[in-house]
Design an enzyme around this catalytic site. Structure first.
Site, PDB file in Angstrom:
ATOM      1  N   HIS A   1      28.448  41.879  36.879  1.00 61.12           N
ATOM      2  CA  HIS A   1      28.235  43.023  37.761  1.00 61.12           C
ATOM      3  C   HIS A   1      27.605  44.211  37.040  1.00 61.12           C
ATOM      4  O   HIS A   1      27.309  45.231  37.669  1.00 61.12           O
ATOM      5  CB  HIS A   1      29.545  43.431  38.460  1.00 61.12           C
ATOM      6  CG  HIS A   1      30.527  44.156  37.615  1.00 61.12           C
ATOM      7  ND1 HIS A   1      31.615  43.541  37.033  1.00 61.12           N
ATOM      8  CD2 HIS A   1      30.611  45.458  37.265  1.00 61.12           C
ATOM      9  CE1 HIS A   1      32.317  44.435  36.372  1.00 61.12           C
ATOM     10  NE2 HIS A   1      31.730  45.614  36.498  1.00 61.12           N
TER      11      HIS A   1
ATOM     12  N   ASP B   1      32.598  36.516  36.471  1.00 55.78           N
ATOM     13  CA  ASP B   1      31.968  37.794  36.147  1.00 55.78           C
ATOM     14  C   ASP B   1      31.535  37.801  34.684  1.00 55.78           C
ATOM     15  O   ASP B   1      32.129  38.462  33.837  1.00 55.78           O
ATOM     16  CB  ASP B   1      32.945  38.939  36.450  1.00 55.78           C
ATOM     17  CG  ASP B   1      32.278  40.297  36.422  1.00 55.78           C
ATOM     18  OD1 ASP B   1      31.033  40.339  36.330  1.00 55.78           O
ATOM     19  OD2 ASP B   1      32.997  41.306  36.498  1.00 55.78           O
TER      20      ASP B   1
ATOM     21  N   SER C   1      33.261  48.284  32.094  1.00 54.72           N
ATOM     22  CA  SER C   1      32.866  46.937  32.500  1.00 54.72           C
ATOM     23  C   SER C   1      31.994  46.267  31.451  1.00 54.72           C
ATOM     24  O   SER C   1      31.113  46.887  30.858  1.00 54.72           O
ATOM     25  CB  SER C   1      32.080  46.998  33.809  1.00 54.72           C
ATOM     26  OG  SER C   1      32.906  47.303  34.891  1.00 54.72           O
TER      27      SER C   1
END
Length: 257
Positions: free
Chosen positions: A64, A109, A203
């Site tokens: 992402h 992810d 992230s």
């Protein structure tokens, strides 16, 4: 109720790369300048993520974190006073486990980035080892990144912050995150009493256990560092065959089911 949040957040890029609206490690301390030679700052279109150098040509981060006009900075500690050996690269190729950008699917992810050219190892640039075995419950691991050091205030450090957290029973995460399967290729990690956590902007950064990258920052709670709300990390060990196959040139390699 704490809302699930994806940890990439808007970053207003300035010439100094000062952050005005991104967040990172909560409850940590400033990392030592020599503590994170593998840590990568990934940014594009006003967003930032972390990443991990796994050899001179390849970086692991979260799916992402993908975006157009991505840049990756290596050897960075202070954003305002960069190291002399800082290097910048762009992606040459990107590889994903998903054919779509449905990165919220647990355990998928992950993004593997091939750089446009290799980085040169230096005092502040060196790869982190891939895992030789998965981490066990209660293992103490390290998280790090360049974002807010408060879950409620905009306090952004110039240098990355580091914190120690624990690998937790997967049931703790399943109790909070709807749809998280017992056999998902993820790790559950944090501090049960709260106070230490990754946060928005973290992230793609590494979960480091015993000197190896074991996890990739994926999803956590909002606000960050709440009691009994650990974060979810993509489990690198379960993707080793895929990672090694891609690096070896088998670009058609498929991810584990």
């Amino acid at each position: 109720m704490v809302l699930i949040r994806v940890l990439a957040n808007l970053l207003i890029l300035q010439l100094s790369y000062a952050q005005k609206s991104s967040e990172l490690v909560i409850g940590g301390h400033p990392c030592n300048i020599n503590e994170h030679p593998f840590l990568v700052l990934v940014y594009h279109d006003g967003y930032q993520c972390g990443g991990t150098l796994i050899n001179e040509e390849w970086v692991l981060t979260a799916a992402h974190c993908d975006g157009k006009k991505m840049k990756l900075q290596f050897g960075l500690h202070s954003k305002n006073v960069p190291n002399k050996d800082k290097q910048t690269r762009v992606p040459k190729e990107k590889f994903f486990c998903l054919s779509s950008k449905n990165f919220i699917k647990w355990g998928k992810d992950i993004m593997l980035i091939r750089l446009n050219r290799s980085v040169n190892n230096s005092t502040h640039i060196a790869p982190l080892s891939l895992p030789s075995s998965p981490p066990s419950q209660n293992t103490v691991c390290n998280i790090m990144g360049w974002g807010t050091i408060s879950p409620t205030k905009e306090i952004y450090p110039d240098v990355p912050h580091c914190a120690n957290i624990n690998i937790l029973d997967h049931a703790v995460c399943r109790a909070f995150y709807p749809g998280l399967l017992e056999k998902s290729k993820t790790l559950c990690a944090g501090i049960l009493q709260g106070g230490k956590d990754i946060c928005q902007g973290d992230s793609g950064g590494p979960l480091i256990c015993n000197g190896q990258i074991q996890g990739i920052v994926s999803v956590g709670g909002n606000p960050c560092a709440e009691p009994r709300v650990p974060a979810i990390y993509t489990k690198v060990f379960d993707h080793l065959d895929w990672i090694k196959s891609i690096i070896a040139g088998n670009t058609a390699a498929t991810c584990p089911l």
